[in-house]
Design a protein around this motif. Structure first.
Motif, PDB file in Angstrom:
ATOM      1  N   LEU A   1       0.777  -1.425   0.148  1.00 15.43           N
ATOM      2  CA  LEU A   1       0.318  -0.058  -0.143  1.00 15.43           C
ATOM      3  C   LEU A   1       0.914   1.418  -0.235  1.00 15.43           C
ATOM      4  O   LEU A   1       0.897   2.170  -0.950  1.00 15.43           O
ATOM      5  CB  LEU A   1      -0.790   0.354   1.228  1.00 15.43           C
ATOM      6  CG  LEU A   1      -1.840  -1.196   1.314  1.00 15.43           C
ATOM      7  CD1 LEU A   1      -2.322  -1.119   2.496  1.00 15.43           C
ATOM      8  CD2 LEU A   1      -3.443  -0.709   0.232  1.00 15.43           C
ATOM      9  N   GLN A   2       2.469   1.780   0.509  1.00  8.15           N
ATOM     10  CA  GLN A   2       3.019   2.472   0.885  1.00  8.15           C
ATOM     11  C   GLN A   2       3.432   2.677  -0.524  1.00  8.15           C
ATOM     12  O   GLN A   2       3.340   3.953  -0.601  1.00  8.15           O
ATOM     13  CB  GLN A   2       4.383   2.277   2.018  1.00  8.15           C
ATOM     14  CG  GLN A   2       3.401   1.989   3.409  1.00  8.15           C
ATOM     15  CD  GLN A   2       4.394   1.407   3.840  1.00  8.15           C
ATOM     16  OE1 GLN A   2       5.397   1.373   3.601  1.00  8.15           O
ATOM     17  NE2 GLN A   2       4.264   2.230   5.854  1.00  8.15           N
ATOM     18  N   VAL A   3       3.857   1.993  -1.500  1.00  7.81           N
ATOM     19  CA  VAL A   3       4.441   1.855  -2.686  1.00  7.81           C
ATOM     20  C   VAL A   3       3.107   2.400  -3.604  1.00  7.81           C
ATOM     21  O   VAL A   3       3.266   3.288  -4.294  1.00  7.81           O
ATOM     22  CB  VAL A   3       5.084   0.227  -3.175  1.00  7.81           C
ATOM     23  CG1 VAL A   3       5.657   1.014  -4.506  1.00  7.81           C
ATOM     24  CG2 VAL A   3       7.082  -0.012  -2.411  1.00  7.81           C
ATOM     25  N   LEU A   4       1.872   2.340  -3.325  1.00  6.66           N
ATOM     26  CA  LEU A   4       0.754   2.051  -4.724  1.00  6.66           C
ATOM     27  C   LEU A   4       1.093   3.389  -4.369  1.00  6.66           C
ATOM     28  O   LEU A   4       0.292   4.528  -5.099  1.00  6.66           O
ATOM     29  CB  LEU A   4      -0.309   1.621  -4.217  1.00  6.66           C
ATOM     30  CG  LEU A   4      -0.611   0.195  -4.742  1.00  6.66           C
ATOM     31  CD1 LEU A   4      -1.794  -0.525  -4.313  1.00  6.66           C
ATOM     32  CD2 LEU A   4       0.016   0.691  -6.416  1.00  6.66           C
ATOM     33  N   GLN A   5       0.888   3.911  -3.138  1.00  9.73           N
ATOM     34  CA  GLN A   5       0.588   5.374  -2.349  1.00  9.73           C
ATOM     35  C   GLN A   5       1.483   6.354  -3.929  1.00  9.73           C
ATOM     36  O   GLN A   5       1.893   7.559  -3.621  1.00  9.73           O
ATOM     37  CB  GLN A   5       0.879   5.856  -0.871  1.00  9.73           C
ATOM     38  CG  GLN A   5       0.877   7.056  -0.682  1.00  9.73           C
ATOM     39  CD  GLN A   5       0.059   7.549  -0.768  1.00  9.73           C
ATOM     40  OE1 GLN A   5      -1.677   7.100  -0.523  1.00  9.73           O
ATOM     41  NE2 GLN A   5      -0.734   9.403  -1.235  1.00  9.73           N
ATOM     42  N   ALA A   6       2.835   5.974  -3.190  1.00 10.62           N
ATOM     43  CA  ALA A   6       4.060   6.476  -3.893  1.00 10.62           C
ATOM     44  C   ALA A   6       3.936   6.611  -5.520  1.00 10.62           C
ATOM     45  O   ALA A   6       4.109   7.502  -5.827  1.00 10.62           O
ATOM     46  CB  ALA A   6       5.258   5.991  -3.715  1.00 10.62           C
TER      47      ALA A   6
ATOM     48  N   ALA B   1      -5.296   4.316   6.622  1.00 13.18           N
ATOM     49  CA  ALA B   1      -5.599   5.537   6.314  1.00 13.18           C
ATOM     50  C   ALA B   1      -4.391   6.264   6.804  1.00 13.18           C
ATOM     51  O   ALA B   1      -3.628   7.070   6.244  1.00 13.18           O
ATOM     52  CB  ALA B   1      -6.716   5.861   5.910  1.00 13.18           C
ATOM     53  N   ARG B   2      -4.910   6.833   8.259  1.00 13.21           N
ATOM     54  CA  ARG B   2      -4.270   7.623   9.110  1.00 13.21           C
ATOM     55  C   ARG B   2      -2.936   6.875   9.431  1.00 13.21           C
ATOM     56  O   ARG B   2      -1.665   7.910   9.290  1.00 13.21           O
ATOM     57  CB  ARG B   2      -5.248   7.423  10.160  1.00 13.21           C
ATOM     58  CG  ARG B   2      -4.893   9.010  11.423  1.00 13.21           C
ATOM     59  CD  ARG B   2      -5.726   8.762  12.425  1.00 13.21           C
ATOM     60  NE  ARG B   2      -5.832   7.615  12.770  1.00 13.21           N
ATOM     61  CZ  ARG B   2      -6.841   6.593  13.083  1.00 13.21           C
ATOM     62  NH1 ARG B   2      -7.672   7.063  12.632  1.00 13.21           N
ATOM     63  NH2 ARG B   2      -6.361   5.668  14.592  1.00 13.21           N
ATOM     64  N   ASP B   3      -2.622   6.164   9.914  1.00 13.51           N
ATOM     65  CA  ASP B   3      -1.270   5.215  10.268  1.00 13.51           C
ATOM     66  C   ASP B   3      -0.299   5.375   8.926  1.00 13.51           C
ATOM     67  O   ASP B   3       1.251   5.779   8.968  1.00 13.51           O
ATOM     68  CB  ASP B   3      -1.114   4.040  10.787  1.00 13.51           C
ATOM     69  CG  ASP B   3      -1.705   4.351  12.276  1.00 13.51           C
ATOM     70  OD1 ASP B   3      -2.486   5.215  12.709  1.00 13.51           O
ATOM     71  OD2 ASP B   3      -1.958   3.251  12.446  1.00 13.51           O
ATOM     72  N   HIS B   4      -0.365   5.418   8.166  1.00 14.17           N
ATOM     73  CA  HIS B   4       0.231   6.145   6.443  1.00 14.17           C
ATOM     74  C   HIS B   4       0.434   5.989   5.177  1.00 14.17           C
ATOM     75  O   HIS B   4       0.535   5.945   5.037  1.00 14.17           O
ATOM     76  CB  HIS B   4       0.229   4.082   6.280  1.00 14.17           C
ATOM     77  CG  HIS B   4       0.277   2.640   7.061  1.00 14.17           C
ATOM     78  ND1 HIS B   4       1.698   2.171   7.387  1.00 14.17           N
ATOM     79  CD2 HIS B   4      -0.024   1.715   8.022  1.00 14.17           C
ATOM     80  CE1 HIS B   4       1.539   1.586   8.452  1.00 14.17           C
ATOM     81  NE2 HIS B   4       0.079   1.113   8.296  1.00 14.17           N
ATOM     82  N   ASP B   5      -0.685   7.220   5.692  1.00 11.70           N
ATOM     83  CA  ASP B   5      -1.163   8.638   5.136  1.00 11.70           C
ATOM     84  C   ASP B   5      -1.051   7.808   3.482  1.00 11.70           C
ATOM     85  O   ASP B   5      -0.793   8.241   2.601  1.00 11.70           O
ATOM     86  CB  ASP B   5       0.529   9.362   4.891  1.00 11.70           C
ATOM     87  CG  ASP B   5       1.379  10.102   6.363  1.00 11.70           C
ATOM     88  OD1 ASP B   5      -0.186  10.817   6.843  1.00 11.70           O
ATOM     89  OD2 ASP B   5       2.407   9.489   6.675  1.00 11.70           O
TER      90      ASP B   5
END
Length: 221
Positions: free
Chosen positions: A95-100, A127-131
């Protein structure tokens, strides 16, 4: 570092007991056996593929608002990523890589959705913890995952391990007692509802790189 590099590094640290939560050697062996059984089942190869019609859906987001694929496709292509839940560290990295990659996805006029069986309260926390700024949708009982050919039930041995060794009660976490999960998978759905990119993995420690779907979105644009 690629997404898979990050996943491989976490896996190596986890299996070497270099993380705060530790498991016995037989627990690691049990997880590996379950992955191999999932691969041998051929389930990933039976999931929906390029050229198939994507199922239409309406799921609730983290604020319990309905999210309709029909309405979204009227605006542009959809990237739909299925994940097991935020409790899974491999999913968190994904999910973090998708956000990037989100700015590049939206640049091509597409919208990104992440789908898991977890409840809205856990989506809000994720959503809150990982922006995370893209919608996290709740697929209760993995009903949509089943339509994509991704739903499976955890074996009883893993259910016991999750509960007793990891302190993870998915029945409570997902507000559903089926103990089912989706195979991690990524799809690009064109505006006409056709699947133009599909990748599913029986091994949840393996995930596709975002660049693969970006190339498809570029062609659609």
């Amino acid at each position: 570092m690629t997404l898979q590099d990050k996943l491989d590094a976490f896996k190596a640290a986890f299996e070497a007991d270099q993380l705060p939560f530790k498991l016995a050697a037989q627990d690691h062996a049990l997880m590996r056996e379950a992955i191999q059984a999932q691969i041998a089942s051929g389930m990933a190869e039976r999931a929906l593929k390029v050229g198939d019609a994507a199922p239409g859906f309406t799921l609730s987001d983290s604020e319990n608002r309905p999210c309709s694929s029909t309405a979204l496709l009227a605006k542009g292509p959809l990237v739909v990523s299925f994940y097991r839940g935020i409790w899974c560290p491999y999913c968190t990295l994904d999910l973090q890589v998708l956000q990037a990659a989100l700015p590049a996805i939206t640049q091509y006029g597409a919208q990104l959705l992440a789908v898991s069986p977890q409840s809205a309260v856990h989506n809000r926390k994720a959503a809150r913890d990982h922006d995370l700024t893209f919608p996290l949708l709740s697929d209760t009982g993995n009903r949509l995952a089943a339509q994509f050919g991704l739903r499976y039930r955890l074996p009883d041995t893993l259910i016991a391990l999750y509960q007793q060794r990891l302190g993870l009660d998915l029945a409570q976490f997902n507000q559903d007692d089926s103990w089912t999960l989706p195979l991690p998978a990524r799809f690009v759905i064109a505006r006409d509802g056709r699947i133009v990119y599909a990748e599913a993995h029986a091994d949840y420690t393996q995930r596709p790189e975002p660049q693969a779907l970006l190339s498809v979105l570029e062609m659609l644009a």
